[in-house]
Design a protein around this motif. Structure first.
Motif, PDB file in Angstrom:
ATOM      1  N   LEU A   1     -42.754 -86.680  82.061  1.00 25.53           N
ATOM      2  CA  LEU A   1     -43.688 -87.712  82.522  1.00 25.53           C
ATOM      3  C   LEU A   1     -43.364 -88.162  83.946  1.00 25.53           C
ATOM      4  O   LEU A   1     -44.258 -88.339  84.773  1.00 25.53           O
ATOM      5  CB  LEU A   1     -43.656 -88.918  81.566  1.00 25.53           C
ATOM      6  CG  LEU A   1     -44.448 -88.776  80.264  1.00 25.53           C
ATOM      7  CD1 LEU A   1     -44.120 -89.915  79.310  1.00 25.53           C
ATOM      8  CD2 LEU A   1     -45.964 -88.753  80.553  1.00 25.53           C
TER       9      LEU A   1
ATOM     10  N   ILE B   1     -39.697 -87.963  78.624  1.00 21.39           N
ATOM     11  CA  ILE B   1     -39.550 -88.942  79.710  1.00 21.39           C
ATOM     12  C   ILE B   1     -39.365 -88.247  81.042  1.00 21.39           C
ATOM     13  O   ILE B   1     -39.978 -88.614  82.056  1.00 21.39           O
ATOM     14  CB  ILE B   1     -38.365 -89.896  79.409  1.00 21.39           C
ATOM     15  CG1 ILE B   1     -38.719 -90.818  78.225  1.00 21.39           C
ATOM     16  CG2 ILE B   1     -38.016 -90.736  80.640  1.00 21.39           C
ATOM     17  CD1 ILE B   1     -37.554 -91.616  77.691  1.00 21.39           C
TER      18      ILE B   1
ATOM     19  N   LYS C   1     -44.816 -89.114  72.518  1.00 23.92           N
ATOM     20  CA  LYS C   1     -43.694 -90.061  72.646  1.00 23.92           C
ATOM     21  C   LYS C   1     -43.838 -91.226  71.663  1.00 23.92           C
ATOM     22  O   LYS C   1     -42.892 -91.626  70.983  1.00 23.92           O
ATOM     23  CB  LYS C   1     -43.633 -90.588  74.088  1.00 23.92           C
ATOM     24  CG  LYS C   1     -42.499 -91.559  74.376  1.00 23.92           C
ATOM     25  CD  LYS C   1     -42.397 -91.787  75.880  1.00 23.92           C
ATOM     26  CE  LYS C   1     -41.429 -92.922  76.217  1.00 23.92           C
ATOM     27  NZ  LYS C   1     -42.009 -94.242  76.021  1.00 23.92           N
ATOM     28  N   THR C   2     -45.073 -91.749  71.555  1.00 22.10           N
ATOM     29  CA  THR C   2     -45.337 -92.866  70.631  1.00 22.10           C
ATOM     30  C   THR C   2     -45.094 -92.441  69.188  1.00 22.10           C
ATOM     31  O   THR C   2     -44.495 -93.189  68.384  1.00 22.10           O
ATOM     32  CB  THR C   2     -46.781 -93.362  70.806  1.00 22.10           C
ATOM     33  OG1 THR C   2     -46.973 -93.763  72.156  1.00 22.10           O
ATOM     34  CG2 THR C   2     -47.080 -94.525  69.887  1.00 22.10           C
TER      35      THR C   2
ATOM     36  N   MET D   1     -50.318 -85.864  80.764  1.00 15.77           N
ATOM     37  CA  MET D   1     -49.635 -87.156  80.624  1.00 15.77           C
ATOM     38  C   MET D   1     -50.122 -87.915  79.396  1.00 15.77           C
ATOM     39  O   MET D   1     -49.350 -88.569  78.685  1.00 15.77           O
ATOM     40  CB  MET D   1     -49.823 -88.000  81.889  1.00 15.77           C
ATOM     41  CG  MET D   1     -49.006 -87.490  83.088  1.00 15.77           C
ATOM     42  SD  MET D   1     -49.001 -88.616  84.499  1.00 15.77           S
ATOM     43  CE  MET D   1     -50.690 -88.482  85.050  1.00 15.77           C
ATOM     44  N   GLU D   2     -51.433 -87.790  79.110  1.00 15.32           N
ATOM     45  CA  GLU D   2     -51.983 -88.464  77.935  1.00 15.32           C
ATOM     46  C   GLU D   2     -51.375 -87.886  76.658  1.00 15.32           C
ATOM     47  O   GLU D   2     -50.989 -88.614  75.733  1.00 15.32           O
ATOM     48  CB  GLU D   2     -53.502 -88.313  77.921  1.00 15.32           C
ATOM     49  CG  GLU D   2     -54.173 -89.093  76.793  1.00 15.32           C
ATOM     50  CD  GLU D   2     -55.686 -88.965  76.822  1.00 15.32           C
ATOM     51  OE1 GLU D   2     -56.323 -89.373  75.849  1.00 15.32           O
ATOM     52  OE2 GLU D   2     -56.224 -88.435  77.817  1.00 15.32           O
TER      53      GLU D   2
ATOM     54  N   GLU E   1     -46.022 -87.673  86.907  1.00 15.54           N
ATOM     55  CA  GLU E   1     -46.526 -88.881  87.564  1.00 15.54           C
ATOM     56  C   GLU E   1     -46.298 -88.832  89.072  1.00 15.54           C
ATOM     57  O   GLU E   1     -47.152 -89.254  89.863  1.00 15.54           O
ATOM     58  CB  GLU E   1     -45.857 -90.119  86.956  1.00 15.54           C
ATOM     59  CG  GLU E   1     -46.438 -90.499  85.592  1.00 15.54           C
ATOM     60  CD  GLU E   1     -45.613 -91.561  84.872  1.00 15.54           C
ATOM     61  OE1 GLU E   1     -44.601 -92.012  85.449  1.00 15.54           O
ATOM     62  OE2 GLU E   1     -45.973 -91.927  83.742  1.00 15.54           O
TER      63      GLU E   1
ATOM     64  N   ASN F   1     -47.624 -88.934  76.334  1.00 11.67           N
ATOM     65  CA  ASN F   1     -47.482 -90.339  75.906  1.00 11.67           C
ATOM     66  C   ASN F   1     -47.776 -90.500  74.407  1.00 11.67           C
ATOM     67  O   ASN F   1     -47.132 -91.279  73.701  1.00 11.67           O
ATOM     68  CB  ASN F   1     -48.402 -91.238  76.727  1.00 11.67           C
ATOM     69  CG  ASN F   1     -47.793 -91.624  78.065  1.00 11.67           C
ATOM     70  OD1 ASN F   1     -46.634 -92.022  78.132  1.00 11.67           O
ATOM     71  ND2 ASN F   1     -48.560 -91.488  79.138  1.00 11.67           N
ATOM     72  N   THR F   2     -48.779 -89.749  73.925  1.00 14.41           N
ATOM     73  CA  THR F   2     -49.112 -89.786  72.494  1.00 14.41           C
ATOM     74  C   THR F   2     -47.952 -89.255  71.665  1.00 14.41           C
ATOM     75  O   THR F   2     -47.561 -89.858  70.641  1.00 14.41           O
ATOM     76  CB  THR F   2     -50.379 -88.942  72.215  1.00 14.41           C
ATOM     77  OG1 THR F   2     -51.450 -89.473  72.989  1.00 14.41           O
ATOM     78  CG2 THR F   2     -50.744 -88.985  70.745  1.00 14.41           C
TER      79      THR F   2
END
Length: 621
Positions: free
Chosen positions: A607, A604, A576-577, A569-570, A611, A573-574
């Motif tokens: 994730l 998305i 995605k940013t 997940m980390e 999650e 997210n990186t």
């Protein structure tokens, strides 16, 4: 306040008929003004003169030099050969021209054109404008870009015309009955749009909720002149009553004074000095005031309806479809005497088809429809006006009946009945070609009511009727003893008349709701709010009381899985940013834009999946 428009001493005749005389008023920047008048007094003509599409007999119209103007006629002037896409984007506005070219390249999937156009869109900051354009087209359901204008219905053309005016974003909007052919959702969106826009507005509309919420100035034209009210529709009603009361009081006072002056005129000596001449002139002024009517001409409807038996109209398990389009799905209902039902729903959902089904003009696919023997329909259709242009109102009425039974022993001749409907002698003998749209609809309504119906069906009766006529029609319908079905997008009209709603929600679903439109809307909003609140809550099953020895622990494998999920997940997210930063940089070519957008959608989804699994594992002790 900066003046945007000044109208000075405008007068206009249509043949022998005087529409208005010496009209003078002004509109300032950002004002939102409504024009109110009875049908036949030239509201639409006045708007066209102001917009430069017609000419006045006398007077002048002066706009501020540096402003752009957009006008929406009742029947918009569109090029019948244009496709919808061409017509909507037909503008001299450079930003709108660029958006048109860009949208065409997107439709054609032209990557090389997009590569050139995207920097131009950036340079003109056109993205927000493009989003606004798409919102307007979406809200007004203008989506049939590949159709030619000549292939559209009247309602579709009106919406294309309205969309074209709004997206051109003029400084001064002139709108003639903008809510005609809009469903309730579209009307409420337009209401909110105009309320927030910085554009100055002059419009004619019969929608009283619309007037109340959008306008800050009302201009009324009647037989006694022009009157301006600085406020919304509610304020106008209050001040108008005060004005009429004051005028009536001044007429009564003049009548009392006239009696004294008439006696003086009879006794006046033959030698007339200066003072006598002044008093004589004053006498004629008083006489002119005293001769005015103290009450305005009113339309009062009280037409005898035929007796309605116990059995009225019964529908059992009725279904109707056209291919994949469902109008009714297993619909059942028994009508009772005196109920007043409003039918609401989006355009094209099948409301008019439903009316044709219950009047047996269209047969259902299945189910039964039983109509009581005593039922006499009075069916007012949207497209029911079929008068010939060289017909005269008096002949149209006489061809139906020479005399009209009003009940309680009262009978009227055709001419008296027309007078009752605000058709004075001169108008009775005018050609239909010379009648305004509202006067034609009033004549059509008259012919429907002449049949003495006990089951009234009114399909959009408020279009083109003036507010004065609507108020009286509402009072009549409230006291109507038979059954009533109304299809109308006029929320004020529906709220005032109906006590039950059939809400056509799509796919053949019809919701039966006891109450008027506003009550139905409030109930729907409450339900939607509760639904959203429930969606926000993460359902957590209550933990059962467990014996100590039965408490389950995470296995070694599950602990490793949790650690891996946190790491994944980390990383996601990186990534995605980073992709979002690249997309916003404006440096990517078309292929990279497409790939990056697709990858963000994949991230998305991943994730969400990881999650959910992490939450499941975290619940285990």
């Amino acid at each position: 306040m900066i003046s945007f428009l000044q109208v000075e001493n405008l007068s206009k005749r249509f043949g022998e008929q005087l529409l208005f005389e010496n009209i003078t008023f002004g509109i300032g920047k950002n004002q939102k003004v409504a024009l109110i008048a009875k049908n036949g007094m030239g509201k639409s003509t006045l708007l066209r003169i102001i917009a430069g599409k017609d000419s006045a007999d006398t007077g002048s119209v002066i706009f501020r030099n540096d402003i752009s103007i957009g006008i929406l006629d009742q029947d918009p002037e569109l090029n019948p050969e244009n496709y919808v896409f061409e017509e909507v984007f037909n503008s001299e506005n450079p930003t709108l021209k660029l958006i048109k070219t860009y949208e065409q390249a997107v439709k054609d999937n032209d990557a090389s054109a997009l590569e050139e156009l995207i920097p131009q869109m950036d340079a003109l900051a056109a993205w927000d404008y493009d989003t606004q354009v798409k919102q307007i087209l979406s809200e007004l359901k203008v989506d049939k870009y590949s159709q030619r204008i000549k292939e559209l219905s009247g309602g579709q053309r009106k919406r294309v015309g309205l969309a074209k005016i709004l997206i051109s974003n003029p400084d001064f909007l002139i709108l003639d009955e903008p809510t005609n052919h809009l469903d309730v959702e579209m009307t409420e969106w337009l209401e909110e749009y105009l309320e927030k826009t910085n554009a100055t507005l002059l419009m004619v509309t019969h929608d009283r909720y619309f007037l109340d919420r959008v306008c800050d100035k009302i201009i009324e034209i009647d037989d006694f002149g022009l009157f301006a009210y600085e406020g919304n529709y509610s304020y106008y009603l209050e001040k108008r009553d005060e004005r009429i009361e004051a005028r009536n009081a001044s007429i009564d006072k003049a009548k009392n004074l006239l009696r004294t002056e008439q006696e003086w005129m009879r006794r006046m000596p033959q030698a007339r000095g200066h003072k006598a001449k002044y008093r004589i002139d004053n006498f004629y002024k008083i006489k002119e005031v005293a001769s005015q009517n103290t009450t305005e001409q009113q339309l009062e409807l009280d037409i005898k309806g035929q007796r309605l038996g116990k059995k009225i109209l019964e529908l059992e398990h009725v279904n109707k479809s056209y291919g994949d389009f469902r109008v009714l799905r297993d619909f059942s209902y028994k009508f009772v005497r005196g109920e007043k039902i409003g039918i609401i729903g989006k355009n094209g959902v099948g409301k008019s088809t439903f009316l044709n089904i219950i009047t047996r003009q269209i047969e259902p696919d299945s189910g039964t429809i039983e109509i009581g023997e005593t039922v006499v329909y009075g069916y007012y259709k949207q497209d029911g006006i079929s008068f010939k242009e060289d017909d005269r109102p008096i002949d149209i009425v006489k061809n139906i009946s020479e005399k009209i039974d009003l009940g309680n022993g009262r009978v009227m001749s055709a001419s008296q009945f027309l007078e009752y409907f605000l058709f004075p002698d001169k108008l009775q003998y005018s050609l239909v070609a010379k009648l305004s749209g509202g006067e034609r609809r009033r004549l059509y309504l008259l012919t429907v009511l002449m049949s003495n119906p006990n089951f009234l069906i009114l399909d959009e009766p408020t279009n083109d009727l003036d507010i004065m006529t609507l108020n009286v029609l509402e009072d009549y319908l409230k006291s109507f003893q038979g059954c009533l079905i109304i299809v109308s997008h006029d929320r004020f009209f529906t709220d005032k008349v109906v006590d039950r709603v059939f809400a056509f929600e799509g796919d053949g679903v019809v919701k039966d709701f006891p109450g008027n439109y506003t009550q139905y809307k409030n109930k729907k909003e409450e339900e939607e709010l509760l639904r959203k609140q429930e969606e926000k809550k993460i359902p957590v099953a209550p933990k059962p009381v467990r014996e100590k020895e039965k408490v389950r622990k995470l296995t070694f494998k599950e602990r490793l899985e949790m650690q891996q999920l946190e790491s994944d997940m980390e990383k996601l997210n990186t990534e995605k940013t980073e992709l979002e930063t690249a997309l916003n940089s404006g440096t990517l070519d078309t292929d990279e834009l497409v790939k990056s957008s697709q990858r963000i959608a994949e991230i998305i989804d991943l994730l969400d999946e990881k999650e959910m699994r992490w939450l499941e594992l975290s619940e285990i002790e």
